[in-house]
Write a protein that holds these residues in place. Structure first.
Motif, PDB file in Angstrom:
ATOM      1  N   MET A   1      15.735  11.341  35.369  1.00 42.12           N
ATOM      2  CA  MET A   1      15.112  12.443  36.093  1.00 42.12           C
ATOM      3  C   MET A   1      15.555  13.734  35.407  1.00 42.12           C
ATOM      4  O   MET A   1      16.650  13.791  34.859  1.00 42.12           O
ATOM      5  N   ALA A   2      14.668  14.736  35.398  1.00 39.02           N
ATOM      6  CA  ALA A   2      15.053  16.014  34.796  1.00 39.02           C
ATOM      7  C   ALA A   2      15.323  17.038  35.891  1.00 39.02           C
ATOM      8  O   ALA A   2      14.594  17.094  36.891  1.00 39.02           O
ATOM      9  N   LEU A   3      16.373  17.825  35.705  1.00 37.63           N
ATOM     10  CA  LEU A   3      16.710  18.878  36.656  1.00 37.63           C
ATOM     11  C   LEU A   3      16.644  20.227  35.957  1.00 37.63           C
ATOM     12  O   LEU A   3      17.289  20.438  34.928  1.00 37.63           O
ATOM     13  N   ILE A   4      15.849  21.110  36.517  1.00 37.37           N
ATOM     14  CA  ILE A   4      15.775  22.469  35.970  1.00 37.37           C
ATOM     15  C   ILE A   4      16.749  23.333  36.754  1.00 37.37           C
ATOM     16  O   ILE A   4      16.536  23.634  37.926  1.00 37.37           O
ATOM     17  N   ASN A   5      17.841  23.682  36.102  1.00 34.21           N
ATOM     18  CA  ASN A   5      18.857  24.550  36.717  1.00 34.21           C
ATOM     19  C   ASN A   5      18.499  25.997  36.366  1.00 34.21           C
ATOM     20  O   ASN A   5      17.854  26.240  35.353  1.00 34.21           O
ATOM     21  N   MET A   6      18.872  26.932  37.196  1.00 36.39           N
ATOM     22  CA  MET A   6      18.541  28.331  36.922  1.00 36.39           C
ATOM     23  C   MET A   6      19.838  29.117  36.758  1.00 36.39           C
ATOM     24  O   MET A   6      20.475  29.507  37.736  1.00 36.39           O
ATOM     25  N   ILE A   7      20.218  29.340  35.511  1.00 36.57           N
ATOM     26  CA  ILE A   7      21.489  30.037  35.280  1.00 36.57           C
ATOM     27  C   ILE A   7      21.304  31.554  35.299  1.00 36.57           C
ATOM     28  O   ILE A   7      22.124  32.281  35.851  1.00 36.57           O
ATOM     29  N   GLY A   8      20.243  32.043  34.700  1.00 41.12           N
ATOM     30  CA  GLY A   8      20.035  33.489  34.632  1.00 41.12           C
ATOM     31  C   GLY A   8      18.837  33.936  35.457  1.00 41.12           C
ATOM     32  O   GLY A   8      18.349  33.215  36.328  1.00 41.12           O
TER      33      GLY A   8
ATOM     34  N   ALA B   1      15.061  11.102  46.020  1.00 42.54           N
ATOM     35  CA  ALA B   1      14.085  11.098  44.925  1.00 42.54           C
ATOM     36  C   ALA B   1      14.525  10.132  43.829  1.00 42.54           C
ATOM     37  O   ALA B   1      13.717   9.392  43.273  1.00 42.54           O
ATOM     38  N   PHE B   2      15.808  10.116  43.546  1.00 43.68           N
ATOM     39  CA  PHE B   2      16.273   9.211  42.504  1.00 43.68           C
ATOM     40  C   PHE B   2      16.122   7.760  42.940  1.00 43.68           C
ATOM     41  O   PHE B   2      15.762   6.888  42.141  1.00 43.68           O
ATOM     42  N   GLY B   3      16.362   7.525  44.215  1.00 40.87           N
ATOM     43  CA  GLY B   3      16.158   6.173  44.749  1.00 40.87           C
ATOM     44  C   GLY B   3      14.735   5.704  44.508  1.00 40.87           C
ATOM     45  O   GLY B   3      14.479   4.525  44.260  1.00 40.87           O
ATOM     46  N   ALA B   4      13.804   6.655  44.536  1.00 46.20           N
ATOM     47  CA  ALA B   4      12.391   6.299  44.388  1.00 46.20           C
ATOM     48  C   ALA B   4      12.049   5.859  42.963  1.00 46.20           C
ATOM     49  O   ALA B   4      11.071   5.153  42.746  1.00 46.20           O
TER      50      ALA B   4
ATOM     51  N   GLU C   1      14.434   1.060  41.896  1.00 50.13           N
ATOM     52  CA  GLU C   1      14.404   0.362  43.185  1.00 50.13           C
ATOM     53  C   GLU C   1      15.719  -0.324  43.531  1.00 50.13           C
ATOM     54  O   GLU C   1      16.020  -0.509  44.709  1.00 50.13           O
ATOM     55  N   THR C   2      16.546  -0.654  42.526  1.00 50.14           N
ATOM     56  CA  THR C   2      17.830  -1.276  42.876  1.00 50.14           C
ATOM     57  C   THR C   2      18.733  -0.277  43.611  1.00 50.14           C
ATOM     58  O   THR C   2      19.652  -0.668  44.325  1.00 50.14           O
ATOM     59  N   TRP C   3      18.444   1.006  43.417  1.00 49.28           N
ATOM     60  CA  TRP C   3      19.285   2.017  44.067  1.00 49.28           C
ATOM     61  C   TRP C   3      18.641   2.639  45.296  1.00 49.28           C
ATOM     62  O   TRP C   3      19.232   3.495  45.947  1.00 49.28           O
ATOM     63  N   LEU C   4      17.431   2.195  45.581  1.00 49.98           N
ATOM     64  CA  LEU C   4      16.739   2.798  46.714  1.00 49.98           C
ATOM     65  C   LEU C   4      17.566   2.682  47.995  1.00 49.98           C
ATOM     66  O   LEU C   4      17.829   3.666  48.688  1.00 49.98           O
ATOM     67  N   THR C   5      18.004   1.443  48.302  1.00 42.88           N
ATOM     68  CA  THR C   5      18.753   1.230  49.542  1.00 42.88           C
ATOM     69  C   THR C   5      20.105   1.954  49.523  1.00 42.88           C
ATOM     70  O   THR C   5      20.401   2.709  50.452  1.00 42.88           O
ATOM     71  N   PRO C   6      20.929   1.752  48.465  1.00 42.51           N
ATOM     72  CA  PRO C   6      22.221   2.472  48.498  1.00 42.51           C
ATOM     73  C   PRO C   6      22.082   3.989  48.527  1.00 42.51           C
ATOM     74  O   PRO C   6      22.880   4.668  49.179  1.00 42.51           O
ATOM     75  N   LEU C   7      21.063   4.516  47.862  1.00 45.40           N
ATOM     76  CA  LEU C   7      20.937   5.984  47.858  1.00 45.40           C
ATOM     77  C   LEU C   7      20.415   6.511  49.181  1.00 45.40           C
ATOM     78  O   LEU C   7      20.825   7.577  49.640  1.00 45.40           O
TER      79      LEU C   7
ATOM     80  N   ARG D   1      12.670  18.110  38.830  1.00 43.11           N
ATOM     81  CA  ARG D   1      12.994  18.907  40.019  1.00 43.11           C
ATOM     82  C   ARG D   1      13.706  20.201  39.610  1.00 43.11           C
ATOM     83  O   ARG D   1      14.518  20.192  38.692  1.00 43.11           O
ATOM     84  N   VAL D   2      13.419  21.270  40.331  1.00 45.79           N
ATOM     85  CA  VAL D   2      14.244  22.465  40.195  1.00 45.79           C
ATOM     86  C   VAL D   2      15.461  22.255  41.093  1.00 45.79           C
ATOM     87  O   VAL D   2      15.325  21.881  42.256  1.00 45.79           O
ATOM     88  N   PHE D   3      16.634  22.430  40.533  1.00 44.95           N
ATOM     89  CA  PHE D   3      17.858  22.217  41.320  1.00 44.95           C
ATOM     90  C   PHE D   3      18.887  23.241  40.896  1.00 44.95           C
ATOM     91  O   PHE D   3      19.387  23.220  39.773  1.00 44.95           O
TER      92      PHE D   3
END
Ligand SMILES: Nc1nc2c(ncn2[C@@H]2O[C@H](COP(=O)(O)OP(=O)(O)OP(=O)(O)O)[C@@H](O)[C@H]2O)c(=O)[nH]1
Ligand SMILES: [Mg+2]
Length: 461
Positions: free
Chosen positions: A144-151, A189-192, A195-201, A171-173
């Motif tokens: 997954m890609a995360l767009i961080n906003m530093i400036g 969102a990452f769970g989606a 699928e092996t992590w859907l339930t634990p997440l 995602r913007v994060f």
């Protein structure tokens, strides 16, 4: 069930470690404006009650992605073997300094971690990022890609377009300001995408939501205990005879202030620990507003009830006639319940806003005299303590674990007026404070009532 693990990767200095700190609620993660701060891949577990919900792996930034990609292409054996080729790269370059950072960041991914690729959306997109994203695609791991906003800039749209070529979810994060709900949403969102992590997440997200409520109640219980303790605290010292002694009085007064301040500081630490802010420096200049000026007139005017609110609440009744409320708040000294002893030093004897503490000289059964100061009977005192504690818990609860500066109290923006508390709640609290003042203790039922009232206030704080 396998533990969800995420490697946070990207270019140097884009906020990878900040995102690890936020998602793992760990304020010990090294973050700095210098590129190359993180040199070694390191796992940070998100734990609640000793149970690990997921793990974040902080990694160094890519240094030679283009060179690495050239190597991968040169060894390409078709799409089905690409993960193996990445593995061969890492094995062959183990201990090779020029690819140290690539090996560090790829190893956890090859061991099964999901990938969160971090970019800075305040800076323009550039082709130099493509080899990094291409290498990540070669690993074949969910990402997954995360767009961080530093400036201050905004290049989110161009980043989104480029990233979506390589990542199924973008995602913007904001690493520094993202709130609790954004974190939960990210986990789901990452769970989606895996699928092996859907339930634990999803379970992790549920556990975090439940934890958030539990923290409010725990913080409220700590604040309730703080109020009980400071409203019943006394300090005493021996007197040679029954006559006033300003020096002894000054010593006892200083001790009473210190005892109350230290108890407040201990409550602050406990609240910070509840929110996993163990490294937050309580002694720093900005934070001292919360701990050292407890008895200042400003603290009383900012955090306490206004004089009319006090009168309406009835807090002052029994202590003084209504007309005297203003005089009292204006600074007239008032000594209550002098008991068996003599009143020590009339007006001005107790300097500062703690002048409204009870003062007694007690004759001791075995002879001699004792000066006893406290408990603090000023009807506004518990409101000041409560207002300050509510402000602190709000700042701590909303504080992101990626932030490293002292807890800043913005006096203009953050002032918390106890008189904003609604009238019914104020009356209930006043009844409890009054019992504490009069009886020196409250029963279990009243303690629970106090916790419930404060929990409601923490929720709205
Ligand atoms: N204002 C703002 N600053 C941020 C944000 N995220 C990171 N920073 C700052 O950017 C700098 C780099 O952050 P780090 O988290 O150390 O970045 P990194 O990607 O781990 O850096 P390396 O380990 O050196 O590769 C630090 O000074 C952070 O405080 C953000 O969302 N907003
Ligand atoms: Mg880092």
């Amino acid at each position: 069930m396998s533990l969800p693990r995420f490697a946070i990767v990207g270019h140097p200095n884009k906020g990878k470690s900040s995102i690890v700190a936020t998602l793992a609620e760990d304020d010990s993660v090294a973050i700095s404006p210098e590129p190359g701060t993180t040199r070694i891949a390191r796992a940070y577990p998100m734990r609640l009650d000793g149970v690990t919900l997921y793990e974040l792996i902080d990694t160094p930034g890519f240094q030679r992605a283009r060179e690495m990609l050239a190597w991968l292409n040169a060894h390409d054996r078709g799409a089905g073997a690409r993960t193996d080729v990445v593995r061969e790269f890492v094995e062959q370059h183990d201990g090779v300094e020029r690819f140290h950072d690539e090996c560090q960041l790829l190893r956890p991914i090859l061991d099964g971690a999901g990938t969160l690729y971090v970019v800075d959306g305040s800076r323009p997109y550039g082709a130099e990022y493509e080899p990094e994203m291409e290498v990540l695609r070669w690993t074949g791991q969910p990402r997954m890609a995360l767009i961080n906003m530093i400036g201050a800039g905004d290049h989110v749209d161009e980043w989104r377009a480029a990233l979506s070529q390589f990542f199924s979810i973008v995602r913007v994060f904001d690493a520094m300001r993202s709130d609790f709900d954004r974190r939960i949403e990210l986990l789901r969102a990452f769970g989606a995408i895996d699928e092996t992590w859907l339930t634990p997440l999803n379970s992790a997200a549920d556990a975090l939501a439940a934890e958030r409520l539990r923290r409010k109640t725990r913080a409220a219980a700590e604040i309730a205990d703080l109020l009980v303790d400071v409203l019943t605290t006394t300090e005493a010292a021996a007197l040679p005879d029954e006559r006033p002694d300003p020096a002894v009085e000054a010593t006892v007064r200083a001790r009473l202030r210190k005892t109350v301040s230290l108890r407040e500081l201990a409550a602050r630490r406990t609240v910070q620990e509840i929110y996993h802010h163990t490294g937050l420096e309580a002694r720093e200049a900005a934070a001292s507003f919360l701990t050292e000026d407890l008895f200042s007139a400003r603290s009383f005017s900012v955090f306490g009830l206004s004089s009319s609110q006090l009168a309406m609440t009835g807090a002052a009744s029994g202590a003084v006639a209504g007309g005297l409320v203003d005089a009292m708040l204006g600074g007239a000294s008032l000594f209550l319940g002098a008991g068996i002893g003599a009143l020590i030093g009339a007006t001005g004897a107790l300097v500062g806003s703690d002048r409204l503490a009870k003062v007694e000289v007690l004759g001791q059964p075995l002879g001699g005299y004792e000066l006893r100061l406290g408990p603090i009977t000023d009807p506004n005192f518990p409101w000041v303590m409560l207002g300050r504690a509510l402000l602190h818990v709000r700042l701590v609860a909303e504080r992101n674990h990626a932030r490293r500066e002292a807890l800043v109290l913005d006096a203009e923006r953050d002032e918390h007026h106890a008189d904003a508390i609604d009238a019914a709640r104020r009356r209930t609290l006043d009844g409890i404070f009054r019992t504490l003042r009069n009886d020196g203790s409250i029963d279990r039922r009243q303690r629970q009532q106090l916790i419930d009232e404060i929990t409601a206030l923490v929720e709205t704080a």
